[in-house]
Each structure stands twice: as structure tokens, then as C-alpha cells.
Design an enzyme around this catalytic site. Structure first.
Site, PDB file in Angstrom:
ATOM      1  N   HIS A 202      -1.063   2.442  -0.315  1.00  0.00           N
ATOM      2  CA  HIS A 202       0.251   2.555   0.332  1.00  0.00           C
ATOM      3  C   HIS A 202       0.168   3.140   1.731  1.00  0.00           C
ATOM      4  O   HIS A 202       1.170   3.209   2.435  1.00  0.00           O
ATOM      5  CB  HIS A 202       1.210   3.391  -0.512  1.00  0.00           C
TER       6      HIS A 202
HETATM    7  C1  UD1 Z   1       5.338   9.286   1.287  1.00  0.00           C
HETATM    8  C2  UD1 Z   1       4.557  10.392   1.990  1.00  0.00           C
HETATM    9  C3  UD1 Z   1       3.090  10.330   1.585  1.00  0.00           C
HETATM   10  C4  UD1 Z   1       2.916  10.252   0.077  1.00  0.00           C
HETATM   11  C5  UD1 Z   1       3.751   9.086  -0.468  1.00  0.00           C
HETATM   12  C6  UD1 Z   1       3.616   9.000  -1.977  1.00  0.00           C
HETATM   13  C7  UD1 Z   1       5.389  11.025   4.229  1.00  0.00           C
HETATM   14  C8  UD1 Z   1       5.149  10.908   5.679  1.00  0.00           C
HETATM   15  N1  UD1 Z   1       4.624  10.267   3.440  1.00  0.00           N
HETATM   16  O1  UD1 Z   1       4.906   8.053   1.839  1.00  0.00           O
HETATM   17  O2  UD1 Z   1       2.442  11.491   2.067  1.00  0.00           O
HETATM   18  O3  UD1 Z   1       1.551  10.034  -0.232  1.00  0.00           O
HETATM   19  O4  UD1 Z   1       5.105   9.313  -0.102  1.00  0.00           O
HETATM   20  O5  UD1 Z   1       4.272   7.913  -2.517  1.00  0.00           O
HETATM   21  O6  UD1 Z   1       6.259  11.767   3.830  1.00  0.00           O
HETATM   22  N2  UD1 Z   1      10.569   3.099  -0.543  1.00  0.00           N
HETATM   23  C9  UD1 Z   1      11.290   2.507  -1.549  1.00  0.00           C
HETATM   24  N3  UD1 Z   1      11.656   3.262  -2.616  1.00  0.00           N
HETATM   25  C10 UD1 Z   1      11.355   4.579  -2.716  1.00  0.00           C
HETATM   26  C11 UD1 Z   1      10.640   5.181  -1.658  1.00  0.00           C
HETATM   27  C12 UD1 Z   1      10.240   4.432  -0.597  1.00  0.00           C
HETATM   28  O7  UD1 Z   1      11.590   1.325  -1.521  1.00  0.00           O
HETATM   29  O8  UD1 Z   1      11.728   5.206  -3.713  1.00  0.00           O
HETATM   30  C13 UD1 Z   1      10.128   2.283   0.619  1.00  0.00           C
HETATM   31  C14 UD1 Z   1      11.040   2.384   1.777  1.00  0.00           C
HETATM   32  O9  UD1 Z   1      11.366   1.095   2.159  1.00  0.00           O
HETATM   33  C15 UD1 Z   1      10.246   3.047   2.871  1.00  0.00           C
HETATM   34  C16 UD1 Z   1       8.804   2.940   2.415  1.00  0.00           C
HETATM   35  O10 UD1 Z   1       8.832   2.702   1.017  1.00  0.00           O
HETATM   36  O11 UD1 Z   1      10.420   2.450   4.100  1.00  0.00           O
HETATM   37  C17 UD1 Z   1       8.032   4.177   2.728  1.00  0.00           C
HETATM   38  O12 UD1 Z   1       8.643   5.324   2.144  1.00  0.00           O
HETATM   39  P1  UD1 Z   1       8.500   6.787   2.798  1.00  0.00           P
HETATM   40  O13 UD1 Z   1       9.207   7.741   1.958  1.00  0.00           O
HETATM   41  O14 UD1 Z   1       8.814   6.732   4.242  1.00  0.00           O
HETATM   42  O15 UD1 Z   1       6.962   7.109   2.784  1.00  0.00           O
HETATM   43  P2  UD1 Z   1       5.833   6.764   1.731  1.00  0.00           P
HETATM   44  O16 UD1 Z   1       5.052   5.624   2.274  1.00  0.00           O
HETATM   45  O17 UD1 Z   1       6.363   6.658   0.339  1.00  0.00           O
END
Ligand code: UD1
Length: 351
Positions: A202
Site C-alpha cells: 500500500h
Molecule cells: C495510512 C498511514 C500509513 C499506514 C496505513 C495503514 C499516513 C500518512 N499513512 O496510509 O502510515 O501504514 O495507513 O493502512 O497516515 N481509503 C479508503 N478507505 C479507508 C481508508 C483509506 O478507501 O478506510 C483510501 C482513500 O481513498 C485514501 C487512500 O485509501 O485516499 C489512502 O488512505 P490514507 O488514510 O491517506 O493513507 P493510507 O495509505 O491508508
């Protein structure tokens, strides 16, 4: 004591579970969820499985650009802290929720604890690296999981605030493994014990560029065993939006719950990942782990021979994975009874 714990993303809920269980025995705990992760399986599902009390607050911040997401969290976390007046604020790991929590607490002069402090990848392109550095330099007390993390803090002149606690994910895993192994996960996932590689990816540098993600998928498709790939929403979105080709032998699924995922790790032939938490869990479960990164914060697992860094552009990608064999012996890197000792330490520090 009134303890306010701040979480927002999946790995933080996993760290919160044993902490909450111990802290709530003798103290009042308020749980603040920023809402960074909001999909059921990434959030509420984990609270239910690990029997963490429902958060007292859910800020429902959701996704967004880093500045906007962190800024909105900071504003709203501050309101909650002013309203609750806790004796101590506890933050976990390295996400944007960690950063917002650390800043809000320190600006209000509320004693703050960073659990999982001192980790460094020395790669400033990782948003988590910035979050770690700022959180460590901001918080009053640093609870450190490993010796290498402690030595990072010494080099930054932060050792006077640091205490080696061990890693709290040890407790979550030990409390959960028995139940996890009773589940019919393999049947559900359509795999057989030791006959599959378990993959998760991811990190933005592996998944945000569709060409590099396609290259990784092509490599994975050449492995001799079936590949089970529970994909983070971020990864799934890129595969879908760019219509990437998924080679035969790779089964991309939605994320699993914590128990199912432990079961899948325990029964896999090997694990291939870019997650920090999974590198640790693989070590604790004595599974060979290949980490798709050029550096790791969990250097002890590599030195011990149980984790190997591997680059997506490595021409020997497939052979490296197939041939990787850790040594027979393993030492205890991450400690034991971590949550209980953390709560005792907080009682000493904040009273
Ligand atoms: C975040 C953390 C990372 C951790 C990871 C675990 C930061 C900078 N990064 O990354 O350290 O290892 O979580 O999973 O805080 N999304 C969904 N559903 C959700 C959550 C996210 O669809 O429940 C999608 C969203 O479209 C979003 C993307 O995933 O744009 C990324 O989510 P985000 O929370 O920004 O960061 P992670 O990549 O999950």
C-alpha cells in the site's frame, strides 16, 4: 488519571487494543478516532474483533491531501482536548493522526506519550518518516520498541525522554492467535496451508505509479505458488482506475479482518509486504518475510535473517523470493507484557 488515546488508521487500532484493556482497569480512558480510516473492515470491524470500546469521539475526517487532512485533524483534536482536559495524551505509530495528536497536545501543554517512538527509515519521501521525526521531537515521553530505535533517539539527543518499552503489537498478537487459528479462514480464502504467498502493498512508492505496480504484479505472477493479495483500498483503486492486468495465479481480495489476517500469515509459505506492522508479525510468527522496500525501520528483523529487502526492479526478484530461507534460531527482539508495563510507566510519569 484521565488518559486520552488518539487513533485513526488500522495499525493504530491494533496497537490500542492491549493498551486500552490495561489502562481502563484503573483509569478513565477516552478514545478519540480521527476517522482517517473509515471502511468497515479497516475500522469498526477491528474495534469489534479486538473488543476495543467504541471511540468516545469520531471526527470523521476521512481521506484528503496531507496538509488538509492533518490540518483538519489538528483543529478538531484541539477542541476535544480543551473539552476533556485529560491528564495525559497517548499517540501511536506514524500516521497523520499521530502527527496531529502530538501537535495538539504539546501546544496545550498536556503531557504526551508517543508509543512506537524512535523508528527511522531515513527516507524523507515517506510521509510517515516526517510524522515520526516531528512526533518524537514534540512528545514529552517516548516509548521505544527496539534497541535500534533507541539508538536513533540517542543520535537525535532525545534519549533523556525515551524508555525502552518493547513493542505493543506483541501483546495484540499473543492475545489473538488462539482465536485466530480457530477460524475457517483458509477455506474462505480458497488457499491451502503452506501453498501460497501472502502479499500486501500500500506504500505510495510501490502503488501510486501504475507502471511500477504493473511491474510488481508481473513479477508476482511468475512465482511458483499461488499469490493471495488482500489489497488496501488505495492499491485496489489504482489497479481499477488504470485497468492493470492481474496475471493468473494472483488472487486480489478485499482486506481481511485482524484475526483472519493473522491466520493467513500463520499458514502462508512466505509473506511479501511493504507494511511495517506485517514485518513484525511475520517475525513473531516465524514466517520468512520479503519486504518490497529499499530500507526498513525494523532493521533487527533483517539482521536476524528473517526479513529481506527486495526491490521491484531487481532482475532476480522471483529467485530471491523462492530461495529465501531464514535461520533456524530466533531471538526475542520485541519484548513481552508490553502494555501492562507501559501503563505502570505512565502512572510513574504522570502523577
Ligand atoms: C495510512 C498511514 C500509513 C499506514 C496505513 C495503514 C499516513 C500518512 N499513512 O496510509 O502510515 O501504514 O495507513 O493502512 O497516515 N481509503 C479508503 N478507505 C479507508 C481508508 C483509506 O478507501 O478506510 C483510501 C482513500 O481513498 C485514501 C487512500 O485509501 O485516499 C489512502 O488512505 P490514507 O488514510 O491517506 O493513507 P493510507 O495509505 O491508508
Amino acid at each position: 488519571m484521565k488518559v486520552l488515546s488518539i487513533v485513526g488508521a488500522r495499525p493504530q487500532f491494533i496497537k490500542l487494543a492491549p493498551f486500552s484493556r490495561h489502562v481502563s482497569k484503573n483509569h478513565q480512558e477516552i478514545v478519540l478516532h480521527t476517522g482517517q480510516h473509515y471502511d468497515h473492515i479497516m475500522s469498526d470491524g477491528i474495534f469489534e474483533e479486538l473488543e476495543i470500546p467504541k471511540p468516545n469521539y469520531n471526527l470523521e475526517i476521512g481521506s484528503g491531501r496531507h496538509g488538509k487532512q492533518t490540518g483538519r485533524m489538528l483543529e478538531e483534536v484541539e477542541d476535544v482536548l480543551i473539552n476533556e482536559e485529560p491528564d495525559v495524551v497517548v499517540i501511536f505509530g506514524d500516521t497523520n493522526s499521530t502527527l496531529a495528536g502530538a501537535l495538539a497536545a504539546v501546544k496545550l501543554g498536556i503531557p504526551s506519550i508517543h508509543i512506537e517512538a524512535g523508528l527511522r527509515s531515513f527516507n524523507r519521501e515517506m510521509p510517515e518518516e516526517i510524522n515520526r521525526v516531528v512526533s518524537d521531537h514534540t512528545c514529552d515521553h517516548l516509548f521505544v520498541p527496539t534497541n535500534s530505535a533507541m539508538s536513533n533517539l540517542e543520535k537525535e539527543g532525545l534519549d533523556h525522554r525515551a524508555w525502552k518499552s518493547g513493542d505493543i503489537m506483541v501483546d495484540t498478537l499473543q492475545n489473538s492467535l488462539e482465536v485466530a487459528l480457530q477460524k475457517d479462514t483458509l477455506e474462505k480464502a480458497g488457499v491451502e496451508k503452506s501453498c501460497y504467498y501472502l502479499v500486501t502493498l500500500h506504500r505510495p512508492y510501490n502503488v501510486d505509479d501504475p507502471d511500477s505496480l504493473q511491474q510488481i504484479l508481473n513479477h508476482l505472477g511468475k512465482l511458483s505458488l499461488e499469490v493471495l493479495f488482500p489489497a488496501h483500498p488505495r492499491t485496489k483503486k489504482i489497479i481499477k482506475e488504470h485497468s492493470l492486468e492481474v496475471p493468473e495465479g494472483i488472487n486480489i481480495t478485499s482486506p481481511f479482518g485482524y484475526f483472519d489476517f493473522l491466520n493467513l500469515q500463520y499458514n502462508a509459505a512466505k509473506i511479501i509486504t511493504d507494511s511495517g506492522g506485517i514485518q513484525k508479525e511475520a517475525y513473531l510468527l516465524k514466517k520468512p518475510c520479503l519486504t518490497l522496500r529499499t530500507e526498513t525501520e525494523w532493521t533487527e528483523t533483517v539482521k536476524a535473517g528473517w526479513n529481506k529487502l527486495i526491490d521491484a526492479i531487481d532482475p532476480d526478484f522471483v529467485e530471491t523470493i523462492e530461495e529465501f530461507q531464514p535461520p533456524a534460531e530466533q531471538e526475542n527482539i520485541f519484548g513481552e507484557n508490553v502494555a501492562m508495563r507501559m501503563v505502570q510507566k505512565i502512572e510513574e510519569l504522570v502523577s
